[in-house]
Design a protein around this motif. Structure first.
Motif, short mmCIF file in Angstrom:
data_model
loop_
_atom_site.label_atom_id
_atom_site.label_comp_id
_atom_site.label_asym_id
_atom_site.label_seq_id
_atom_site.Cartn_x
_atom_site.Cartn_y
_atom_site.Cartn_z
N PHE A 55 0.50 -1.12 0.13
CA PHE A 55 0.20 0.04 0.23
C PHE A 55 0.62 1.29 0.35
N PHE A 56 1.30 1.53 0.84
CA PHE A 56 2.58 2.66 1.04
C PHE A 56 3.71 2.62 -0.16
N TYR A 57 4.50 1.40 -1.09
CA TYR A 57 5.18 1.69 -1.88
C TYR A 57 4.77 2.16 -2.84
N VAL A 58 3.25 1.61 -3.28
CA VAL A 58 2.36 1.70 -4.21
C VAL A 58 1.53 3.14 -4.50
N PHE A 59 0.56 2.82 -3.00
CA PHE A 59 -0.79 3.67 -3.25
C PHE A 59 -0.17 5.09 -2.90
N PHE A 60 -0.21 4.83 -1.34
CA PHE A 60 0.68 5.68 -1.11
C PHE A 60 1.41 7.17 -1.81
N LEU A 61 2.46 6.23 -2.32
CA LEU A 61 3.41 7.51 -2.46
C LEU A 61 2.52 7.57 -4.43
N LEU A 62 2.56 7.22 -4.99
CA LEU A 62 0.96 7.61 -6.24
C LEU A 62 0.36 8.38 -5.96
N SER A 63 -0.47 8.74 -5.04
CA SER A 63 -1.52 9.85 -4.36
C SER A 63 -0.47 11.27 -4.31
N HIS A 64 0.54 11.47 -4.06
CA HIS A 64 0.86 12.83 -4.00
C HIS A 64 0.92 13.27 -5.82
N ILE A 65 1.09 12.97 -6.70
CA ILE A 65 0.66 13.20 -8.09
C ILE A 65 -0.61 14.36 -7.42
N TYR A 66 -1.65 13.70 -6.80
CA TYR A 66 -2.66 13.99 -7.30
C TYR A 66 -2.54 15.29 -5.89
N LEU A 67 -2.01 14.86 -4.65
CA LEU A 67 -1.85 16.41 -3.30
C LEU A 67 -0.97 17.53 -3.91
N ILE A 68 0.30 17.08 -5.24
CA ILE A 68 0.55 18.18 -5.50
C ILE A 68 -0.28 19.07 -6.58
N ARG A 69 -1.01 18.64 -7.23
CA ARG A 69 -2.40 18.96 -7.88
C ARG A 69 -2.78 20.10 -7.48
N GLU A 70 -3.41 19.73 -6.13
CA GLU A 70 -4.42 20.37 -5.26
C GLU A 70 -3.89 20.91 -4.16
N PHE A 71 -2.21 21.55 -4.58
CA PHE A 71 -2.11 22.51 -3.55
C PHE A 71 -1.35 23.58 -4.37
N MET A 72 -1.78 24.45 -3.66
CA MET A 72 -1.66 25.45 -4.30
C MET A 72 -0.19 26.12 -5.14
N TYR A 73 -0.50 26.43 -6.21
CA TYR A 73 0.81 26.42 -7.47
C TYR A 73 0.62 24.93 -7.89
N GLY A 74 -0.20 24.35 -7.62
CA GLY A 74 0.14 22.68 -8.18
C GLY A 74 0.20 22.75 -9.36
N LYS A 75 -1.17 23.46 -10.10
CA LYS A 75 -1.49 23.57 -11.60
C LYS A 75 0.45 24.10 -12.38
N TYR A 76 1.15 24.26 -11.07
CA TYR A 76 1.91 25.07 -11.93
C TYR A 76 2.81 23.78 -11.99
N LEU A 77 3.01 23.46 -11.02
CA LEU A 77 4.39 22.44 -10.33
C LEU A 77 4.23 20.86 -10.63
N VAL A 78 3.19 20.73 -11.04
CA VAL A 78 2.51 18.91 -10.54
C VAL A 78 3.78 18.85 -12.19
N TRP A 79 3.77 19.33 -12.76
CA TRP A 79 4.47 19.19 -14.22
C TRP A 79 6.16 18.33 -13.78
N LEU A 80 6.90 18.85 -12.84
CA LEU A 80 8.38 19.14 -12.67
C LEU A 80 8.36 17.22 -12.41
N VAL A 81 7.10 16.81 -11.85
CA VAL A 81 7.15 15.25 -11.30
C VAL A 81 7.90 14.34 -12.53
#
Length: 273
Positions: free
Chosen positions: A111-137
């Motif tokens: 769970f932590f290796y796959v689901f939890f770590l991947l969930s950070h893509i969504y968390l970044i996108r919903e973070f302030m300025y995330g719509k600009y910075l998520v592409w860095l991933v």
């Protein structure tokens, strides 16, 4: 190679659209990817243990639905982790004739290796300025792969870790970090010129992400190779023609996304989500 390129050409636009949209479509997509990736992991390390898998999927589903509250609530994440672990331990004890401690640990780690770590893509996108910075991933992860490949071919002489990945070289690894860092700095400079980032040194943020994200991207790649070697498999799955499974394609993104998220937490003086 042809199949690999065709798959990339088909999937890249879908990925771009979903990340650009953000919100519920991206959240659902990340949850699906996470579940598929967990299944690939469990098929490699605890195949046939359906009870253990069901428990892990249910906790992943709960986390996915409430990930914003779990991550940002006071002690919610600690409670979630503790309950998840206790339930797995109880199952391991009660069903000791069907499972063992190693499989129980694989349920927790999967769970932590796959689901939890991947969930950070969504968390970044919903973070302030995330719509600009998520592409860095993605630019960091894929920039690392590209830089390491071409520099390795041209200048590679010293093997990095041949027991895990015979073709990777020290020179290629350095080339990957340099390429990803340069791309990140260029991207940071560009968006800093077009958009306003109050109280944020966006070039510094992008540079740190490029450097540390690239390093972690390569660790993620090598870690996946070590796991596959241990499980005696070539690929985690066959979902993506020419690329393998979710874990084969996103093994570098899995660690790059958390790197960016926590750099953002440190440098952006705004509460996430």
């Amino acid at each position: 190679m042809k199949t690999r390129v065709i798959s990339a050409l088909i999937l890249a636009p879908i990925l771009i659209v979903l990340v650009a949209m953000g919100g519920l479509p991206l959240k659902i997509s990340i949850m699906i990817l996470g579940m598929v990736g967990m299944r690939e992991f469990y098929q490699a390390f605890s195949k046939g243990n359906n009870g253990l898998h069901t428990i892990s999927y249910l906790f992943a589903l709960f986390y996915g639905v409430f990930m914003e509250q779990v991550i940002n609530g006071d002690n919610y994440f600690n409670i979630f982790v503790a309950v998840f672990l206790v339930v797995l331990l109880v199952y391991t004890v009660i069903c000791h004739d069907k499972t063992n401690a190693v499989e129980g640990m694989s349920g927790f780690f999967g769970f932590f290796y796959v689901f939890f770590l991947l969930s950070h893509i969504y968390l970044i996108r919903e973070f302030m300025y995330g719509k600009y910075l998520v592409w860095l991933v993605f630019s960091t992860a894929f920039g690392t792969d590209t830089g390491a490949y071409f520099v390795g071919i041209k200048f590679g002489k010293h093997k990095l870790i041949p027991s895990l990945s015979p073709k990777k070289t020290v020179e290629g690894a350095i080339g990957g970090i340099v390429t990803a860092t340069i791309l990140a700095l260029i991207y940071g400079t560009l968006i800093d010129g077009f958009f306003v980032f109050d109280g944020v040194d966006v070039v510094l943020l992008c540079g740190l992400t490029g450097f540390f994200g690239s390093f972690l991207a390569q660790i993620g790649d090598l870690a996946a190779s070590a796991m596959k070697r241990m499980a005696g498999i070539k690929d985690f799955g066959k979902l993506i023609p020419g690329h393998g499974g979710v874990l084969d394609r996103f093994d570098s993104v899995i660690l790059t996304a958390p790197a960016l998220y926590y750099i953002m937490l440190f440098l952006i003086e705004v509460a996430p989500l």
